[in-house]
Each structure stands twice: as C-alpha cells, then as structure tokens.
Design a protein around this motif. Structure first.
Motif, short mmCIF file in Angstrom:
data_model
loop_
_atom_site.label_atom_id
_atom_site.label_comp_id
_atom_site.label_asym_id
_atom_site.label_seq_id
_atom_site.Cartn_x
_atom_site.Cartn_y
_atom_site.Cartn_z
N ILE A 1 0.86 -1.18 0.00
CA ILE A 1 0.00 0.00 0.00
C ILE A 1 0.90 1.23 0.00
CG2 ILE A 1 -1.87 -1.23 1.18
CD1 ILE A 1 -1.12 0.40 3.71
N SER A 2 0.30 2.40 -0.02
CA SER A 2 1.04 3.65 -0.02
C SER A 2 0.33 4.62 0.92
CB SER A 2 1.11 4.22 -1.44
OG SER A 2 1.76 5.48 -1.44
N SER A 3 1.08 5.60 1.40
CA SER A 3 0.47 6.60 2.28
C SER A 3 -0.06 7.80 1.49
CB SER A 3 1.48 7.08 3.32
OG SER A 3 2.60 7.67 2.66
N ASP A 4 0.28 7.85 0.18
CA ASP A 4 -0.18 8.99 -0.61
C ASP A 4 -0.66 8.54 -1.99
OD1 ASP A 4 2.29 8.37 -1.66
OD2 ASP A 4 3.10 10.38 -1.57
N LEU A 5 -1.54 9.35 -2.55
CA LEU A 5 -2.08 9.10 -3.89
C LEU A 5 -1.37 10.02 -4.86
CD1 LEU A 5 -4.10 8.04 -5.99
CD2 LEU A 5 -5.75 9.70 -5.14
N LEU B 1 -8.34 23.41 -5.73
CA LEU B 1 -9.08 22.17 -5.48
C LEU B 1 -8.17 21.07 -4.93
CD1 LEU B 1 -11.90 20.56 -7.43
CD2 LEU B 1 -9.89 19.18 -7.02
N ILE B 2 -7.03 20.89 -5.57
CA ILE B 2 -6.14 19.80 -5.16
C ILE B 2 -5.69 19.97 -3.71
CG2 ILE B 2 -3.83 18.85 -5.55
CD1 ILE B 2 -4.38 19.14 -8.56
N GLU B 3 -5.41 21.20 -3.32
CA GLU B 3 -4.95 21.45 -1.94
C GLU B 3 -6.06 21.22 -0.92
OE1 GLU B 3 -2.26 23.15 -4.78
OE2 GLU B 3 -4.41 23.46 -4.57
N VAL C 1 -3.34 10.16 1.87
CA VAL C 1 -3.40 11.59 1.57
C VAL C 1 -3.12 11.81 0.08
CG1 VAL C 1 -2.67 12.26 3.90
CG2 VAL C 1 -0.96 12.00 2.10
N TYR C 2 -3.64 12.90 -0.44
CA TYR C 2 -3.41 13.24 -1.85
C TYR C 2 -2.10 14.03 -1.94
CZ TYR C 2 -4.36 14.58 -6.66
OH TYR C 2 -4.28 14.73 -8.02
N ASP C 3 -1.18 13.58 -2.79
CA ASP C 3 0.10 14.26 -2.96
C ASP C 3 -0.07 15.42 -3.93
OD1 ASP C 3 2.65 15.15 -3.36
OD2 ASP C 3 3.50 13.20 -3.90
N SER C 4 -0.21 16.61 -3.39
CA SER C 4 -0.47 17.79 -4.22
C SER C 4 0.77 18.24 -4.98
CB SER C 4 -0.99 18.95 -3.36
OG SER C 4 -0.05 19.29 -2.36
N HIS C 5 1.93 17.65 -4.67
CA HIS C 5 3.18 18.04 -5.34
C HIS C 5 3.60 17.05 -6.41
CE1 HIS C 5 3.65 21.23 -2.44
NE2 HIS C 5 3.53 20.36 -1.45
N LEU D 1 8.52 14.57 -13.84
CA LEU D 1 9.81 14.40 -13.18
C LEU D 1 10.37 13.00 -13.39
CD1 LEU D 1 9.09 16.25 -9.80
CD2 LEU D 1 10.24 17.13 -11.84
N ALA D 2 9.56 12.08 -13.87
CA ALA D 2 10.01 10.71 -14.14
C ALA D 2 9.96 10.47 -15.64
CB ALA D 2 9.10 9.71 -13.42
N PRO D 3 10.74 9.49 -16.12
CA PRO D 3 10.61 9.15 -17.55
C PRO D 3 9.21 8.62 -17.83
CG PRO D 3 11.97 7.53 -16.40
CD PRO D 3 11.70 8.64 -15.43
N MET D 4 8.65 9.00 -18.95
CA MET D 4 7.28 8.61 -19.26
C MET D 4 7.13 8.45 -20.76
SD MET D 4 4.53 7.93 -17.58
CE MET D 4 5.19 8.55 -16.04
N HIS D 5 6.48 7.38 -21.18
CA HIS D 5 6.20 7.21 -22.61
C HIS D 5 5.15 8.24 -23.02
CE1 HIS D 5 4.93 5.39 -26.40
NE2 HIS D 5 6.09 4.75 -26.37
N GLU D 6 5.29 8.79 -24.21
CA GLU D 6 4.40 9.87 -24.63
C GLU D 6 2.94 9.42 -24.76
OE1 GLU D 6 5.59 11.38 -28.42
OE2 GLU D 6 5.69 9.40 -29.34
N ASP D 7 2.70 8.12 -24.89
CA ASP D 7 1.33 7.62 -25.05
C ASP D 7 0.73 7.07 -23.76
OD1 ASP D 7 1.33 8.26 -27.76
OD2 ASP D 7 2.09 6.30 -28.37
N TYR D 8 1.29 7.44 -22.61
CA TYR D 8 0.82 6.84 -21.35
C TYR D 8 -0.67 7.08 -21.14
CZ TYR D 8 0.51 11.29 -18.88
OH TYR D 8 0.13 12.55 -18.49
N ASP D 9 -1.17 8.25 -21.56
CA ASP D 9 -2.59 8.54 -21.35
C ASP D 9 -3.48 7.71 -22.29
OD1 ASP D 9 -1.53 9.96 -23.50
OD2 ASP D 9 -2.81 11.70 -23.21
N ILE D 10 -2.99 7.46 -23.49
CA ILE D 10 -3.74 6.63 -24.45
C ILE D 10 -3.77 5.18 -23.98
CG2 ILE D 10 -3.73 5.75 -26.83
CD1 ILE D 10 -2.35 8.41 -27.62
#
Length: 197
Positions: A51-55, A72-74, A92-96, A101-110
């Motif tokens: 599990i994790s302590s933040d989302l 809203l996020i805060e 808790v929601y990680d507002s930051h 900041l991490a490597p990400m494939h350009e189609d991650y949302d698709i």
C-alpha cells in the motif's frame, strides 16, 4: 486488477470525494476532469504487493474549467482506512506529484486503463498501464523501484514490451541519463531472480 481491497476502496473513496468537490465548483460535463493514477496506488491496483500513504495522480482539467479548479487539489481531505496488515492507515493526496519528473512514454494517457470512464460524472479515472508504470520507476530506480518493476513483470508485463516502450521513452526523456543501462539492468536482474540466466 485488485480493486476490492481496503486500500483500493480508500483510493476510490478519495476520488468520490474529489468528484463531489468538482460538482460543487460547477464541473458538470462528463469527463471534464481526467485523473491518472501513478505510484504506489497504481502498484497496488496492478499487483496488491503493498500500500502507499499517498495518492500520486495527475489531474487534467478541461481548458474552460481550469480557473474553477484553482485550489481544489490542496483542499482534498485524507481518507482513513483499516489495512489488514498495517491496521488503521491514512491516505493523503500528494499535491506536489508531477509525472514529468520521471521518464514517461508519450502515449501513457492513451494506454491507460479506464476505471471510471464514459459515465455522466465530471471525473473520469484512469490507471496507467503496467508498462508505463514500470517505465516511470526508471527515473529514481532505487531498491523499491526495482522491486516494483520485478513485481510488474510477475504480474504479466512483457519484457519485450517493456524494453521497446522504455527505449522509446529514453529517446526523448529530458534530464534522464543512463536509461538504456537501467532498462537492461532491470531485465537481466529479473531474469537472474527467475533463474533464466
């Protein structure tokens, strides 16, 4: 996908609370806010190993509603839940959090998996794919990140898909040196752990 655990329920409770806040701010159009789940919450939903302590979540607001989303996020409240291993816990929601900041494939949302989409709700929730989650772990690449990648392999992530898409991400990742060597190291270490070398 592990969507019926106490922790998963806490994640979805937090998104339900966010949906209420969006409605109160005048978000009415279906999908006017899209949320993508990353980090430990995504690991849990894919593998149930921890599990994790933040989302960690990226929230994309439609252009015409961005002003109404300010602050809203805060304002997102933590969610209490009872974990089978750890007892009383807090999400808790990680507002930051910033996926850039991490490597990400350009189609991650698709490639993301729709969990709550195509509904009348203004909030549509997506889970990034196992492959895109593994790629995001290559940035920091600490011990836990490596363990997460191995867990995603065990959960069905194809080594070939990981190598191909991670190398594509490496081609345009800014400020992420040494990604090809991290990719090959993760694969070789996993194979060694599985006795394939």
């Amino acid at each position: 996908m592990f969507t019926d655990t106490p922790f998963a329920n806490a994640i979805f409770t937090m998104f339900s609370n966010i949906k209420i806040k969006l409605c109160l701010r005048g978000f009415t159009a279906p999908g006017s806010c899209k949320a993508y789940i990353f980090g430990g919450c995504a690991m849990h939903l894919h593998t149930n190993i921890r599990i994790s302590s933040d989302l960690d979540s990226q929230m994309d607001f439609c252009r015409s509603m961005k002003e109404k989303a300010i602050g809203l996020i805060e304002s997102i409240s933590p969610v209490d839940f009872l974990d089978n291993k750890h007892g009383p816990s807090l999400l808790v929601y990680d507002s930051h959090f910033n996926p850039a900041l991490a490597p990400m494939h350009e189609d991650y949302d698709i490639n993301a998996i729709g969990i709550e989409t195509n509904t009348p709700s203004p909030l549509w929730v997506y889970l990034i794919s196992k492959c895109d989650l593994a790629i995001s772990k290559l940035g920091r690449f600490g011990d836990m990140d490596q363990e997460d990648i191995y867990a995603l392999f065990r959960a069905g992530l194809s080594i070939d898909e990981f190598r191909t898409k991670a190398m594509e991400a490496a081609d345009y990742a800014v400020g992420q040196s040494g990604l090809p060597s991290k990719i090959e190291y993760a694969i070789s270490m996993y194979k060694e752990l599985m006795g394939e070398l």
